[in-house]
Write a protein that holds these residues in place. Structure first.
Motif, short mmCIF file in Angstrom:
data_model
loop_
_atom_site.label_atom_id
_atom_site.label_comp_id
_atom_site.label_asym_id
_atom_site.label_seq_id
_atom_site.Cartn_x
_atom_site.Cartn_y
_atom_site.Cartn_z
N LEU A 2 75.29 113.27 43.20
CA LEU A 2 76.45 112.47 43.58
C LEU A 2 77.57 112.70 42.58
O LEU A 2 78.52 113.40 42.84
N GLU A 419 77.32 105.11 48.55
CA GLU A 419 78.44 105.97 48.96
C GLU A 419 79.45 105.19 49.77
O GLU A 419 80.66 105.36 49.62
N ALA A 420 78.94 104.30 50.63
CA ALA A 420 79.85 103.48 51.43
C ALA A 420 80.73 102.64 50.53
O ALA A 420 81.93 102.51 50.76
N SER A 421 80.13 102.09 49.47
CA SER A 421 80.91 101.27 48.55
C SER A 421 82.00 102.10 47.87
O SER A 421 83.14 101.65 47.74
N HIS A 422 81.67 103.32 47.48
CA HIS A 422 82.69 104.19 46.87
C HIS A 422 83.79 104.51 47.88
O HIS A 422 84.96 104.51 47.54
N ALA A 423 83.37 104.80 49.12
CA ALA A 423 84.36 105.15 50.14
C ALA A 423 85.28 103.98 50.44
O ALA A 423 86.39 104.16 50.93
N GLY A 425 86.49 102.22 48.17
CA GLY A 425 87.41 102.13 47.05
C GLY A 425 86.86 101.43 45.82
O GLY A 425 87.63 101.02 44.96
N HIS A 426 85.53 101.27 45.74
CA HIS A 426 84.98 100.54 44.60
C HIS A 426 84.41 101.49 43.55
O HIS A 426 83.85 102.52 43.88
N SER A 427 84.52 101.09 42.29
CA SER A 427 84.10 101.95 41.18
C SER A 427 82.59 101.98 41.05
O SER A 427 81.88 101.20 41.68
N ASN A 428 82.10 102.89 40.19
CA ASN A 428 80.67 102.97 39.90
C ASN A 428 80.12 101.63 39.45
O ASN A 428 79.05 101.20 39.89
N THR A 430 81.36 98.47 39.71
CA THR A 430 81.37 97.44 40.76
C THR A 430 80.23 97.70 41.74
O THR A 430 79.51 96.79 42.13
N THR A 431 80.06 98.96 42.11
CA THR A 431 79.01 99.30 43.06
C THR A 431 77.64 98.94 42.50
O THR A 431 76.80 98.36 43.19
N ARG A 434 77.45 94.96 42.31
CA ARG A 434 77.55 94.17 43.54
C ARG A 434 76.70 94.71 44.67
O ARG A 434 76.34 93.97 45.60
N VAL A 435 76.39 96.00 44.65
CA VAL A 435 75.63 96.57 45.77
C VAL A 435 74.20 96.96 45.36
O VAL A 435 73.23 96.61 46.03
#
Lengths: 517, 338
Positions: A2, A419-423, A425-428, A430-431, A434-435
């Motif tokens: 990634l 990947e969805a979280s990055h797409a 607009g969220h940073s590593n 935050t992802t 939060r995810v």
């Protein structure tokens, strides 16, 4: 795959964990090679070393044989037969995992002797069961569930349509068993036995109480001669490495997974008929020995000479003391297991694989040698005999346990949601917070619980590293039993069994839930 | 229309593989257009999509959005939305929270209302408190699309988004998604291996094979005027015929056939089965080898002069096995490269 380089907030703790795992090996080597080669030869090449080796070998063989005799029939019964209440019975059969080897040894010792249970019940004292057979029995009775679980998983995972295919090709039942089932069972058998043998050669409490001269016990009794102890530790580590390597070589390139995409077929359950009686008797006998005996002996001694109130009040105090080090150790282990597991799953490369392997050192090292190495390490630091060293060493011993569930749930949770979280607009970071974390929360807790149970009943590390005046439940049971004060040991042993069986029940329930989902 | 996305000489190698996964790919996508990347599995279409999204780094070439290279940007900086094959909804949040997570650019106070707006738009109004697991596949699909659109991306990428739906749901969901994309003026790239999906969903289709773009054009172009044998065969049944051409006419086993280009020499022609017709004649050179009744038509296999021809006729035209028939065409044949 990634992002090329992992973020620093994961990489740093993982590197730190890997580095810390090398510390015991370094200090063990340092101590062992502090003398010249002729002295090393003098130290090692003597009949006693050979005796220890052969004793450890005989002990392993005995435990392997007995656990197979117990676990194989049980696994078959719990997979293929219409045994009634099999869910509950299986849960009970796994419960011995909650009973540490030294408590099992305590129970067997408490059965015999002048004031033993047997003497009181039947008038004549039972000949003392100790030494080799005592150790084999004590170790087998608490390790057989590892083999049982492994074998049962394979039995259940076995695609019965393979049997049907073989039958349609004109093969007989015997040929099917020998050519299909047995090879299929081999990896599970070896994996289960590997765990059991590692426990056996690393065990200290049961072997020491049974006064059987195997490696760990010898390391303990020769701790006044630290260089010799270091060398015995190195030999023990070599055996461990040899075993792990052997298993790897035996099992590599073997594929037993189902080929193709059809549904696995479950086998028809066997109706036991009259065989129900011997089958039920067998299960009852195993449960009686593995769970009934320890409880019986504990309550027998409690009844024979009930402890005074002030003595009894020491139990919760000791429990609290144990927890004071066990909880931070478990938290530390889970905290560092998280980045190691995440890197190895999400950034697969030889670096991350190496880091993960390194973190298994603490778990694979026989606990007594780990503790000894940490003594060598800490003796010249202000941390010597501090609670911190105990916490650190426990965390090192348990970290691999915490990696397991976290790794599994990361493998199951799809990378897509990250990947969805990055797409979106969220940073590593935050992802991750939060995810990723919310989705593996349960497995982090499970890892924490596994390490906590390990520490609460851990004996050798606590024996060597506990600060003076600091007693864990396990140390109390051990020292009282060594001194023959079986009644005094009873409440502590009970506390350990209650605590760890509660946790094992919780963990099993958790796994049950996640497997049915 | 202005160009939104331009891809120049895009190339990607994977470790331990000699062949490029994507090789010198060039294409562009206009504002508001839906492009389908079509090809068999392993052709590099998904890798291309993942490079545009920023999940993979190309080894050579450039990706530009509105004339600006985005290769230096991380995924989260690109403002490119992605709808995943398995939807990738966040399992620990309800629908509302899934959508709110996409609204970094909107003030906190408005997010709940906006989430309801998007749910309403995809026909799931009032279900904001549901968990993703409680929805059907088609509903999850629409939430995934809503979540992507809610981030108001410049470009929407769809990675085989309909392949996890059963056939009955697939067509209606496809129409619905297309309608939503068009209604929002979104520019989108769809990756699929399903030619029917590409033909009905996209404004333009790029057919890929072995990491290369074989042909880019409108659905009609791709189907009726394939430039290579691969494109001709991948978009449905076709008859590839070898012939010698002269003055725009090819001499074939079916007799002389008009060509779409005035070429000379050895050529390969493509004729769709529905562009051939049959006529029963007792002394004709063709023989019916096989017949399949497919409901709306018949699919015949005819042998004529040692060659096999696929022919599709209406359900009214029934010929028997071993019956003698004449194969002919009244269409122009298309010249393809082998």
């Amino acid at each position: 795959m990634l992002r090329r380089t992992p973020p620093w907030y994961l990489l740093l703790p993982a590197l730190l964990a890997g580095f810390v795992m090398l510390v015991p090996l370094y200090y063990l080597g340092l101590r062992a090679f502090s003398i010249d080669l002729p002295s090393i030869a003098n130290l090692l090449v003597r009949p006693r070393t050979l005796m220890l080796l052969s004793n450890t070998f005989k002990l392993s063989l005995g435990v392997m044989a007995l656990t197979t005799l117990i676990a194989l029939p049980l696994a078959w019964l719990f997979s293929y037969s219409q045994l009634r209440h099999h869910r509950w019975l299986l849960l009970l059969c796994v419960m011995p995992l909650a009973i540490p080897g030294y408590v099992m040894a305590y129970a067997i010792l408490g059965l015999s002797g002048q004031f033993g249970f047997f003497a009181q019940m039947f008038g004549t004292p039972l000949a003392r069961i100790n030494g080799y057979w005592g150790a084999v029995l004590a170790l087998s009775l608490y390790t057989f569930p590892y083999l049982l679980l492994n074998l049962r998983a394979t039995f259940l995972g076995y695609d019965h349509s393979q049997d049907e295919a073989a039958r349609s090709l004109g093969r007989s039942g015997l040929s099917i068993f020998l050519r299909l089932k047995l090879p299929h069972l081999l990896p599970a058998f070896l994996a289960g036995q590997l765990v059991i043998v590692l426990y056996t050669i690393g065990d200290f409490g049961a072997v020491a109480l049974m006064r059987y001269e195997a490696f760990s016990y010898a390391i303990f009794t020769s701790s006044f001669d630290r260089t010799y102890a270091a060398w015995l530790s190195l030999v023990l580590i070599s055996i461990t490495v040899f075993l792990l390597l052997g298993e790897y070589l035996l099992l590599r390139n073997r594929f037993f997974a189902k080929v193709g995409s059809g549904l696995s077929k479950e086998p028809p359950l066997v109706t036991l008929g009259w065989a129900m009686i011997p089958a039920a008797t067998f299960v009852a006998l195993v449960l009686l020995a593995a769970i009934g005996l320890p409880l019986l002996i504990i309550f027998y001694w409690l009844g024979l000479s009930p402890p005074e109130w002030s003595q009894l009040m020491m139990v919760p105090k000791t429990f609290w003391q144990s927890a004071q080090a066990a909880v931070p150790a478990a938290a530390l282990a889970a905290l560092f297991a998280l980045p190691v597991a995440y890197l190895s799953v999400r950034y697969p490369s030889w670096h991350s694989q190496l880091l993960e392997r390194l973190s298994y050192i603490g778990y694979t090292l026989p606990p007594l040698t780990l503790a000894l190495a940490m003594v060598f390490f800490s003796i010249r630091t202000p941390f010597y005999q501090s609670l911190f060293i105990l916490i650190l060493t426990w965390a090192m011993a348990g970290m691999a346990l915490a990696i397991g569930p976290i790794r599994t749930s990361l493998l199951q949770s799809r990378i897509n949601i990250e990947e969805a979280s990055h797409a979106l607009g969220h940073s590593n970071f935050t992802t991750f917070v939060r995810v990723v974390l919310p989705n593996i929360r349960r497995s982090i807790l499970a890892g924490f619980a596994l390490v906590l149970v390990l520490c609460m009943k851990e004996l050798p590390i606590a024996t060597l590293l506990a600060p003076s005046g600091y007693h864990t439940l396990a140390v109390r049971v051990f020292t009282f039993t060594v001194e023959g004060q079986l009644a005094e040991a009873a409440p502590y042993a009970l506390a350990i069994i209650l605590f760890s069986s509660m946790f094992i029940g919780l963990i099993l329930a958790h796994e049950d839930k996640s497997s049915t989902r | 229309m202005s160009t939104l996305l331009r891809i120049e000489q895009l190339t990607k190698y994977f470790a331990h593989q000699d062949k490029a996964a994507v090789s010198q790919l060039n294409m562009q996508v206009e504002q508001g257009e839906i492009l389908a990347l079509l090809g068999p599995s392993g052709c590099g279409k998904t890798t291309t999509l993942r490079m545009i999204a920023g999940f993979e780094q190309p080894d050579a070439g450039d990706i530009l959005i509105q004339q600006q290279s985005i290769l230096g940007l991380s995924t989260q900086q690109r403002k490119i939305g992605m709808v995943f094959q398995d939807y990738a909804l966040f399992p620990h949040w309800n629908l509302q929270d899934n959508l709110i997570y996409a609204m970094k650019h909107i003030s906190r106070a408005d997010r709940v209302k906006k989430a309801e707006y998007w749910l309403e738009l995809v026909g799931l109004g009032g279900l904001g408190k549901r968990m993703p697991q409680e929805l059907s596949g088609g509903q999850q699909q629409r939430v995934a699309l809503a979540r992507t659109l809610a981030a108001e991306p410049k470009l929407v990428l769809l990675d085989e988004p309909f392949s996890n739906l059963d056939a009955a749901l697939r067509e209606s969901t496809r129409d619905e998604v297309r309608r939503l994309l068009k209604a929002n003026g979104a520019t989108a790239i769809l990756v699929t291996h399903d030619q029917a999906e590409a033909l009905s969903f996209a404004d333009h289709i790029g057919v890929m094979q072995n990491g290369k773009l074989e042909q880019l054009g409108t659905p009609e172009d791709i189907y009726l005027r394939p430039q290579t044998a691969f494109v001709a065969e991948f978009l449905g049944h076709t008859n590839l015929i070898f012939a010698t051409a002269k003055n725009g006419i090819a001499q074939t086993a079916l007799g002389p056939i008009a060509l779409n280009q005035p070429v000379e020499g050895q050529v390969t022609l493509s004729l769709r089965p529905e562009q051939l017709c049959l006529q029963a004649q007792p002394d004709a050179p063709g023989v019916v080898i096989n017949r399949e009744f497919r409901g709306h038509d018949y699919f015949y296999l005819i042998e004529q002069q040692g060659m096999l021809f696929k022919v599709i006729t209406t359900q009214q035209e029934r010929y028997e096995l071993n019956q003698r028939v004449q194969v002919s065409t009244c269409y122009q044949a298309v010249i393809v490269q082998k």
